[in-house]
Design a protein around this motif. Structure first.
Motif: not given
Length: 206
Positions: A60, A63, A67, A77, A80-81, A83, A145, A147, A206
């Motif tokens: 995490l 991720r 960003e 993106h 995110e998947k 994670t 978020s 996640e 997602k």
């Protein structure tokens, strides 16, 4: 949320995940040492869950860091998947091991020994985990978020597990209930499997 405010929140969330990973690494070392020394299925399962949390928190962080560094939205993106999949896999692995180890101890009627070291780290965790849960949810809602919110649920399960493991060790010690330790460990499994499914489902859409 304005870009500047979002960046500040991202930075706070990123630092939180660093602290989370560091603390969980300490939990792993202490709890597994105490668990294998005392023969406690619950402590060992708790330590393995902490191992998974180190992986989850680190993923995490990766991720969030992406960003902050302003990588393309497509890569954010994708992270995110990944994670969410890591979190889902973590829950599944922990559930399988706890089930196997606990059932094995119930069949063989293995009793856990008292562990002062284990009690200490469990009590520390009772203080630390609610703080982590609060800030993960706070930042997760601000950043929208899934996640972070999923990871807060992971930490909540760890908190629930902490209470169950502590109760099991105390029951073995003071009530002479040999089965309390593996049963305390098994209480975690339904919650872990539920969150495994939720994280996997969110990753798929997602």
């Amino acid at each position: 949320m304005p870009d500047k405010q979002r960046t500040q929140t991202l930075q706070k969330a990123e630092r939180l995940q660093k602290y989370n990973a560091l603390y969980d690494a300490v939990e792993v070392g202490v709890s597994l040492t105490a668990g294998f020394t005392s023969g406690s299925a619950a402590l060992i399962g708790w330590g393995l869950d902490s191992t998974i949390e180190v992986i989850s928190a680190s993923t995490l962080w990766w991720r969030l860091h992406g960003e902050i560094k302003d990588i393309p939205d497509e890569k954010v993106h994708q992270r995110e998947k990944i994670t969410l999949y890591v979190i889902a896999a973590s829950f599944l692995i922990v559930s399988c091991f706890i089930t196997y180890d606990s059932v094995n101890k119930l069949i063989n009627q293995e009793t856990a020994n008292w562990s002062t070291l284990g009690i200490i780290i469990l009590c520390v965790s009772l203080v630390v985990n609610p703080i982590l849960i609060h800030y993960k949810r706070k930042y997760g809602k601000k950043l929208n978020s899934e996640e972070l919110i999923a990871d807060s649920k992971d930490t909540f399960i760890c908190l629930y597990q902490t209470v169950a493991v502590l109760g099991g060790l105390l029951a073995v010690r003071f009530l002479d209930l040999w089965w309390a330790d593996p049963v305390a460990a098994l209480l975690i499994v339904p919650y872990a499997l539920k969150e495994c499914y939720e994280a996997f489902r969110k990753a798929r859409v997602k």
